[in-house]
Write an enzyme that holds these catalytic residues in place. Sequence first.
Site, PDB file in Angstrom:
ATOM      1  N   GLY A   1     -52.355 -17.512 -48.910  1.00  0.00           N
ATOM      2  CA  GLY A   1     -53.498 -17.393 -49.499  1.00  0.00           C
ATOM      3  C   GLY A   1     -53.488 -17.712 -50.918  1.00  0.00           C
TER       4      GLY A   1
ATOM      5  N   GLY B   1     -55.994 -17.368 -53.402  1.00  0.00           N
ATOM      6  CA  GLY B   1     -56.965 -16.699 -54.049  1.00  0.00           C
ATOM      7  C   GLY B   1     -56.453 -16.211 -55.246  1.00  0.00           C
TER       8      GLY B   1
ATOM      9  N   GLY C   1     -55.267 -13.383 -56.233  1.00  0.00           N
ATOM     10  CA  GLY C   1     -54.031 -12.592 -56.115  1.00  0.00           C
ATOM     11  C   GLY C   1     -52.816 -13.648 -55.678  1.00  0.00           C
TER      12      GLY C   1
ATOM     13  CB  VAL D   1     -50.942 -17.896 -41.538  1.00  0.00           C
ATOM     14  CG1 VAL D   1     -50.078 -16.962 -41.040  1.00  0.00           C
ATOM     15  CG2 VAL D   1     -50.429 -18.575 -42.734  1.00  0.00           C
TER      16      VAL D   1
ATOM     17  CD  GLU E   1     -73.592 -10.751 -58.997  1.00  0.00           C
ATOM     18  OE1 GLU E   1     -72.843 -10.166 -60.167  1.00  0.00           O
ATOM     19  OE2 GLU E   1     -73.098 -11.493 -58.260  1.00  0.00           O
TER      20      GLU E   1
END
Length: 726
Positions: free
Chosen positions: A313, A315, A317, A381, A477
């Site tokens: 991943g 992103g 993190g 994955v 938003e």
Amino acid sequence: MTDPTHQLQEERLPPFVRVTLRSWAKLYSGGAEVFWPFTDIIVRFFVALPFLRSGIVKVADWETAVFLAANEYPVSWMAPETAAATGLAIELIGPLLLLAGFFTRPAALAMAVLTIVAQAVYVPTTTNLMLIAMLLWYVAQGPASFSLDRLLAPGLKQSALPFARQSVKFGEFLRQRVTALVMAIIRVWFALALFAYSDLFEPSITLATWLPTTVFTGMPNWLAITFGILMLVGFAASVVSYALGILIGIFMIVGVHPDVTLYPILLLAIYESRGAGLISVDSLIARWMEKNILFDRDYADIPDHWPHIVVVGAGFGGLAAANRLKRLPVRITVIDKRNYHLFQPLLYQIATATLNPADIATPIRSLFKSDGNVRVIKGEVSAIDTETKTVSFGGADLGDQSVVYDKLVIATGATHSYFGKDEWGAFAPGLKTVENGVAVRASILEAFEQAEAINDEERIKRLLTFVIVGAGPTGVELAGAIAELSKFSVDREFRTVDPSEAKVILVQSGDRILPAFPSELSEKAAQSLDQLGVEIRTGGRVTKIARDHVMIGDETRIETETVLWAAGVAASPAAKWLKAESDRSGRVVVDDHLRVASHQDVFVIGDTAGSNAWDGNPVPGLAPAAKQAGVYVGALVEAELLGKSELAPFAYNHQGSLATIGRKSAVADFGRFKLSGPIAWWLWGVVHVGFLTGARNRATVIINWIWSFFANHSGIRLITNRGDTV
């Protein structure tokens, strides 16, 4: 499998020494890469300024300029008018080209020749010497990334314009082959000036004219000699340049040599940012470090015994973890099913035609192009075997592939959750990917287009009714952006329908919007939405979503063909891969150090992790939370690999929550400190630009926002295929 902690003990250098050296090298190279484009703009501006000022003075008093060309600054082989006009053209056109970074090398060369003539024939000055040195640098190196030359070079290199390809290739030759020689010559010249100032040698009268000895007035002789030797051999050139710049600045402030200007400091700024160049001791040290410590040029050269860390991943993190770990003597493999990192908080602006996908997405590979120990794989994955420490992945034409890890970081984020009603997804798309954003943009714009084309009043009302399910930050938003799109951006572009009459309905099952915010800010947000004409419906749960309507409860039916989902998310299937315990949202239950139970080498972070590290409460699914977790895991793995004591448990530090409502209002919650209205909107913009990846993305987003704000116009209103990201 060998313990990765023991693997590092096989290094000839102690792990701490290697990590420290890599950290310093990464910090310096990263800082230079970030700050050099801005330094380059400043240097170009101040180099251009005296030429432009002189040209403007000559234009204002042309007769005096001709008189000076005839009497004070004569050129034997040119008529006074021709000489004055030539000098004027260089002084006016050259600086403008240099400022824009357009035809930079020819402009710099012309300005350098003019200055050399002035220094050699007329009145020699230290300022001229500094300008000559910097201009010759630009002749060889060219401008940095914030310039038209660098922007246009890729296209010109492939174009059919006469001499375009040759010019670009010649510029590359100068940058790669000549810049090092120019940098060495300027360094030697600077060192000779230091030696001459310290009386280490006595230059001839002619040579003294070309040495800027007055720059160092006030400096002790021993210090001048030391700096001169270091500059001569090119050792610690950046540090020496910083020190010299500070000392010269101090001497200027105290008035030791008031005639010296800012230009020596600007020249030294080049060496502060770019180093000593290839012909230097610094370069020899760098090459040794590259071969023995950094391994940043060829992945195949990295020692096999370096621990292998797999990050699933890319992103917030995953990138934070990889960026913290890449400075270690480790091999890193980043796996993501897409080849880009997406800034999801601004994805709604793609959906509402304010930004382009490329403005908020960055190719993952480009983020690690200078990190040879990081490998990026585009793949999805499918399984993780914790017994054999294997991650299996696949994808189009990949077949079944796998990698073996020593440490595993899972940061796979979350996807939409329809609370068991997955069939709603066909009629109510959410926003998680670029493809989602483009598809939602197409559905919103298609609604206006179809309404213009038909005569069915009932269907027109249905087409111009937009329902957003979920009133968290994304829903709020979206509602504000769609309302502004219909009322300001496209209101004059249709003839048989009035887009400003579109209904935007925000549905929330709770009793107020933005439930994670304080009630007073929820009320402020509701007022701002009301001013935009958004209809808020709270206290009602959606029970059905179909192609042409939405049901709230058992009785309320809203006729609409455009429904957007912002109500819930579910974690990725990481818990199934790991056969680990999960919470109700599917997040992997982790311990206080973000480890998976009974798997000491597996960490889960971000939206995938079920952590209660926020003072005993669940960590929110926000970008700052994921980044904090990524940095923590990186530090924890570093401590483990180097045999340090284990870190304290992870504790999430909440830095505040932000939500924007249109282009003029927002709400911000920082605990005791709360904001709403335009001030919060500006703060929201600054924070989001700061979180974007890459200077290009920051610049383009700011430009698009300025255009949208002042022009009340969204120019990216393209209806493309739902899966197209163009």
